[in-house]
Motif scaffolding. Sequence first.
Motif, PDB file in Angstrom:
ATOM      1  N   LEU A  18       1.622   8.510  -4.694  1.00 48.30           N
ATOM      2  CA  LEU A  18       1.737   8.962  -3.312  1.00 48.30           C
ATOM      3  C   LEU A  18       0.364   9.180  -2.679  1.00 48.30           C
ATOM      4  CD1 LEU A  18       3.724   9.737  -1.100  1.00 48.30           C
ATOM      5  CD2 LEU A  18       3.572  12.091  -1.884  1.00 48.30           C
ATOM      6  N   LEU A  19      -0.617   9.609  -3.456  1.00 50.47           N
ATOM      7  CA  LEU A  19      -1.952   9.817  -2.883  1.00 50.47           C
ATOM      8  C   LEU A  19      -2.764   8.515  -2.885  1.00 50.47           C
ATOM      9  CD1 LEU A  19      -4.040  11.627  -1.621  1.00 50.47           C
ATOM     10  CD2 LEU A  19      -4.725  12.385  -3.885  1.00 50.47           C
ATOM     11  N   LEU A  20      -2.444   7.612  -3.812  1.00 45.46           N
ATOM     12  CA  LEU A  20      -3.196   6.348  -3.854  1.00 45.46           C
ATOM     13  C   LEU A  20      -2.996   5.563  -2.565  1.00 45.46           C
ATOM     14  CD1 LEU A  20      -2.823   5.118  -7.522  1.00 45.46           C
ATOM     15  CD2 LEU A  20      -4.924   5.735  -6.329  1.00 45.46           C
ATOM     16  N   VAL A  21      -1.803   5.668  -1.974  1.00 51.14           N
ATOM     17  CA  VAL A  21      -1.533   4.904  -0.747  1.00 51.14           C
ATOM     18  C   VAL A  21      -2.511   5.299   0.372  1.00 51.14           C
ATOM     19  CG1 VAL A  21       0.185   4.407   1.030  1.00 51.14           C
ATOM     20  CG2 VAL A  21       0.866   4.504  -1.373  1.00 51.14           C
ATOM     21  N   PRO A  22      -2.601   6.586   0.745  1.00 53.32           N
ATOM     22  CA  PRO A  22      -3.551   6.938   1.822  1.00 53.32           C
ATOM     23  C   PRO A  22      -5.012   6.642   1.471  1.00 53.32           C
ATOM     24  CG  PRO A  22      -2.120   8.798   1.310  1.00 53.32           C
ATOM     25  CD  PRO A  22      -1.809   7.754   0.314  1.00 53.32           C
ATOM     26  N   VAL A  23      -5.380   6.859   0.203  1.00 53.37           N
ATOM     27  CA  VAL A  23      -6.782   6.618  -0.164  1.00 53.37           C
ATOM     28  C   VAL A  23      -7.081   5.119  -0.109  1.00 53.37           C
ATOM     29  CG1 VAL A  23      -8.499   6.825  -1.994  1.00 53.37           C
ATOM     30  CG2 VAL A  23      -6.987   8.731  -1.498  1.00 53.37           C
ATOM     31  N   ALA A  24      -6.111   4.297  -0.538  1.00 52.97           N
ATOM     32  CA  ALA A  24      -6.304   2.849  -0.436  1.00 52.97           C
ATOM     33  C   ALA A  24      -6.393   2.430   1.034  1.00 52.97           C
ATOM     34  CB  ALA A  24      -5.156   2.116  -1.133  1.00 52.97           C
ATOM     35  N   LEU A  25      -5.568   3.060   1.889  1.00 52.29           N
ATOM     36  CA  LEU A  25      -5.615   2.740   3.321  1.00 52.29           C
ATOM     37  C   LEU A  25      -6.973   3.102   3.907  1.00 52.29           C
ATOM     38  CD1 LEU A  25      -2.116   3.862   4.657  1.00 52.29           C
ATOM     39  CD2 LEU A  25      -2.988   1.541   4.402  1.00 52.29           C
ATOM     40  N   ARG A  26      -7.555   4.207   3.419  1.00 58.78           N
ATOM     41  CA  ARG A  26      -8.879   4.582   3.909  1.00 58.78           C
ATOM     42  C   ARG A  26      -9.914   3.546   3.469  1.00 58.78           C
ATOM     43  NH1 ARG A  26     -12.264   9.825   1.810  1.00 58.78           N
ATOM     44  NH2 ARG A  26     -14.296   8.804   1.781  1.00 58.78           N
ATOM     45  N   LEU A  27      -9.840   3.139   2.196  1.00 56.17           N
ATOM     46  CA  LEU A  27     -10.839   2.203   1.679  1.00 56.17           C
ATOM     47  C   LEU A  27     -10.690   0.831   2.329  1.00 56.17           C
ATOM     48  CD1 LEU A  27     -10.726   3.207  -2.076  1.00 56.17           C
ATOM     49  CD2 LEU A  27     -12.619   3.572  -0.490  1.00 56.17           C
ATOM     50  N   ARG A  28      -9.445   0.419   2.560  1.00 59.90           N
ATOM     51  CA  ARG A  28      -9.211  -0.937   3.064  1.00 59.90           C
ATOM     52  C   ARG A  28      -9.339  -1.005   4.591  1.00 59.90           C
ATOM     53  NH1 ARG A  28      -9.022  -4.999   4.702  1.00 59.90           N
ATOM     54  NH2 ARG A  28      -7.791  -6.887   4.363  1.00 59.90           N
ATOM     55  N   PHE A  29      -8.745  -0.013   5.300  1.00 60.15           N
ATOM     56  CA  PHE A  29      -8.682  -0.098   6.763  1.00 60.15           C
ATOM     57  C   PHE A  29      -9.477   0.993   7.469  1.00 60.15           C
ATOM     58  CE2 PHE A  29      -4.596  -1.904   5.310  1.00 60.15           C
ATOM     59  CZ  PHE A  29      -4.708  -3.172   5.843  1.00 60.15           C
ATOM     60  N   GLY A  30     -10.030   1.937   6.716  1.00 62.54           N
ATOM     61  CA  GLY A  30     -10.765   3.021   7.359  1.00 62.54           C
ATOM     62  C   GLY A  30      -9.861   4.026   8.054  1.00 62.54           C
ATOM     63  N   VAL A  31      -8.606   4.162   7.587  1.00 62.82           N
ATOM     64  CA  VAL A  31      -7.686   5.129   8.189  1.00 62.82           C
ATOM     65  C   VAL A  31      -7.956   6.504   7.579  1.00 62.82           C
ATOM     66  CG1 VAL A  31      -5.270   5.746   8.532  1.00 62.82           C
ATOM     67  CG2 VAL A  31      -5.938   3.346   8.450  1.00 62.82           C
ATOM     68  N   ASP A  32      -8.163   7.509   8.429  1.00 64.60           N
ATOM     69  CA  ASP A  32      -8.441   8.865   7.974  1.00 64.60           C
ATOM     70  C   ASP A  32      -7.267   9.379   7.139  1.00 64.60           C
ATOM     71  OD1 ASP A  32      -9.322  11.388   7.607  1.00 64.60           O
ATOM     72  OD2 ASP A  32      -9.287  11.988   9.711  1.00 64.60           O
ATOM     73  N   GLU A  33      -7.549   9.773   5.884  1.00 66.82           N
ATOM     74  CA  GLU A  33      -6.451  10.161   4.995  1.00 66.82           C
ATOM     75  C   GLU A  33      -5.886  11.535   5.335  1.00 66.82           C
ATOM     76  OE1 GLU A  33      -9.512   9.973   4.260  1.00 66.82           O
ATOM     77  OE2 GLU A  33     -10.203  11.407   2.766  1.00 66.82           O
ATOM     78  N   VAL A  34      -6.607  12.334   6.136  1.00 60.35           N
ATOM     79  CA  VAL A  34      -6.069  13.645   6.515  1.00 60.35           C
ATOM     80  C   VAL A  34      -4.728  13.464   7.206  1.00 60.35           C
ATOM     81  CG1 VAL A  34      -6.367  15.637   8.009  1.00 60.35           C
ATOM     82  CG2 VAL A  34      -8.300  14.725   6.782  1.00 60.35           C
ATOM     83  N   VAL A  35      -4.704  12.597   8.209  1.00 65.56           N
ATOM     84  CA  VAL A  35      -3.493  12.439   9.004  1.00 65.56           C
ATOM     85  C   VAL A  35      -2.404  11.751   8.189  1.00 65.56           C
ATOM     86  CG1 VAL A  35      -2.604  11.693  11.213  1.00 65.56           C
ATOM     87  CG2 VAL A  35      -5.007  12.209  10.983  1.00 65.56           C
ATOM     88  N   THR A  36      -2.778  10.719   7.423  1.00 64.49           N
ATOM     89  CA  THR A  36      -1.740  10.010   6.665  1.00 64.49           C
ATOM     90  C   THR A  36      -1.131  10.908   5.594  1.00 64.49           C
ATOM     91  OG1 THR A  36      -3.558   8.963   5.485  1.00 64.49           O
ATOM     92  CG2 THR A  36      -2.386   7.616   7.059  1.00 64.49           C
ATOM     93  N   THR A  37      -1.957  11.686   4.878  1.00 63.54           N
ATOM     94  CA  THR A  37      -1.363  12.551   3.845  1.00 63.54           C
ATOM     95  C   THR A  37      -0.467  13.610   4.490  1.00 63.54           C
ATOM     96  OG1 THR A  37      -3.398  13.869   3.825  1.00 63.54           O
ATOM     97  CG2 THR A  37      -3.140  12.279   2.064  1.00 63.54           C
ATOM     98  N   LEU A  38      -0.890  14.135   5.642  1.00 62.60           N
ATOM     99  CA  LEU A  38      -0.070  15.130   6.333  1.00 62.60           C
ATOM    100  C   LEU A  38       1.269  14.546   6.757  1.00 62.60           C
ATOM    101  CD1 LEU A  38      -2.674  16.906   8.588  1.00 62.60           C
ATOM    102  CD2 LEU A  38      -1.080  18.041   7.064  1.00 62.60           C
ATOM    103  N   LEU A  39       1.227  13.327   7.330  1.00 61.24           N
ATOM    104  CA  LEU A  39       2.468  12.705   7.805  1.00 61.24           C
ATOM    105  C   LEU A  39       3.383  12.376   6.626  1.00 61.24           C
ATOM    106  CD1 LEU A  39       0.960  10.391  10.550  1.00 61.24           C
ATOM    107  CD2 LEU A  39       2.503  12.307  10.953  1.00 61.24           C
ATOM    108  N   LEU A  40       2.776  11.967   5.499  1.00 58.29           N
ATOM    109  CA  LEU A  40       3.598  11.626   4.331  1.00 58.29           C
ATOM    110  C   LEU A  40       4.344  12.854   3.789  1.00 58.29           C
ATOM    111  CD1 LEU A  40       1.411   9.019   2.419  1.00 58.29           C
ATOM    112  CD2 LEU A  40       3.660   8.651   3.410  1.00 58.29           C
TER     113      LEU A  40
END
Lengths: 314, 349
Positions: free
Chosen positions: B130-152
Amino acid sequence: MSEAFEILGSVGLWAAVLRIATPLIFGTLGALICERAGVLNLGIEGIMSFGAMLGWLAVFQGADLWTGLLAAAIGGAAFGLLHAVMTVPLGLSQHVTGLGITLLASSLGYYVFRLAVPVQGTPPTITPFAPIDIPGLSDLPFIGPTLFAQTPPTYLAIACAALIAYVIARTPLGLAVRMTGENPHAAEAQGIDPIAVRIGAVVCGSALMGLGGAFLTLSAFNSFFPTMIQGRGWVCIALVVFAAWRPGRALFGALLFAFFDAYQLRLQTAYGSVVPYQLFLMMPYILSIVALIVMSRRARVPQALMQPYRRGER
Amino acid sequence: MRLERRTERSAALTLLAPVGAVVAALILSGGLIALAGANVGQAYLAILDGAFGSRLAWTETLTRTAPLILTGLAAAIAFRAKVWNIGGEGQFYLGAITAAALGSQNWLHLPAPLLIVALMAAGAVAGMVLLLVPVALRLRFGVDEVVTTLLLNFVVLLFVSMMIEGPLKDPLAFGWPQSVPIVSEAELPKLAERSRLHVGLLVALLLAILLQIMQSKTVFGLESRSVGLNPEASRFAGIPLGATLLKVACLSGGLAGLAGVIEVLGVKGYVTTDLSPGYGYAGIIVAMLANLQPLGVAAAAVFAATMFVGSDSMSRALGVPSFIADVTVAFSLLTMLVALLLSSYRIRR
């Protein structure tokens, strides 16, 4: 599937879009102002919750609805000031401070609510804003009930979007905010005080967040309960990215998002017996994540976002 | 007189900062308790008594401490590498529901200790993914993981609700949405008779010690810290940024997932949507109070658990809303940030 299309033509759906969008418009504009000045405000979720509580409580204690909105804005501004003091002059981590503000504002809101309103069987209610009635316009078929029969705060939100778009793009004040968010050193060289601009932006933005929360208790519903914000604040943070930090697009993003939310609510009633309702409820959050991914490459982030400004430091 | 930045913070100041922060938070909350019309000193004594005054009280406080240590470690490990994992709550629930689903029957007829270890591993892996998804999104697309982890967090809670009202629903729960209970072999052994205190606390303490050693003595500990302090310089020094962040994400998500597992196996035996009173979010505060030090996390978790357990009984006795615990703990996060700042400067004449 025919029902899914039929819903698209229903008046109820389109009337709900503006209603659902209103707190998101306020919240997204609020977060946008903070970020344009270079400060990420993750206090939004808690500030919205506190605004919802304070606005409701003021009206419950006998104030009129507009005073309730004002109370919510002042409450939001107060937490904004706390966030601003900690992150701007003190330069503390904007991430952690913002989360702290969210945890403090929401728990303080619940505490004050419990103090003022003892536990009862059913939560007490107030009389919320009534939809406006414009003779002629409100009676128009379809357009009338969707566009011209909303409650006053909805029109206030749209007016705020227009005003903020104008101020940010066309006025010296807006230029000062943008410069502070892009390059505070250059702003200071122009005689602008970046610290004052940032504090002002965070306070104003947080007041808008408080208004967004208060819409929920003073217009959309008529009572306050903990956890009523349901992640709307985080959605707003995502919408700012989706809007590429532009107020006009923020308005569009909030409306688009509200459309999907209103649509899933109606699909839920239509197909709830076949598909678990939770899958529909997940849609807004998943859409926000998708929006972040799609926009991330193209987004023009304010260059100094999340960088504390210290005088005389490079 | 002027302020000057310290190059190094002394051990005494490092210890003093959280103490000062907690005292300041208690003073601020004291004002709110007075507002409720109660005697402040009496209220704090009632909290202490409610948390430690009887055998039932202190076992309950320690039972609450266990998941808080784990979610606190999850946040501490992540924040040190500047991976902003705010999704502890979601990882907690995904770990919990995974353990509940797999533990509802002893599919492989494993002996009890093996079954428990297998369920812990499964729940930890769920949290990791569950945490690998947001961190991978940050590394690949530069998406801030704060918001994605919160939404998840919201997505996972809805998923759990879907599971316990659907495929995992307990038919014997009189219509209440809760999962099928786990088999008795999967229950964690108790640490004290006639209490809810279970060995999960020892697991959490052991992990705190291991992580403290990892952070201060291993190459990975140094690497994870340096990518947090300065990603550019770390890359220049040959530390692989992506791989390090993914490893940190595995550890952090795994710890939060494990917290969910021990709550199911040790305390409840099944999952409901109110299994966690915000352990994921409280873990962030615990980590900050500990200044991101794993051993400090254990101490900070005891403080948070004391407030939560103690304020419940204080509330019943004095009529001060029990939300005062959340307020105090939130105050302590903000005062800790200021205390850390103050302790990194000195006054020069």
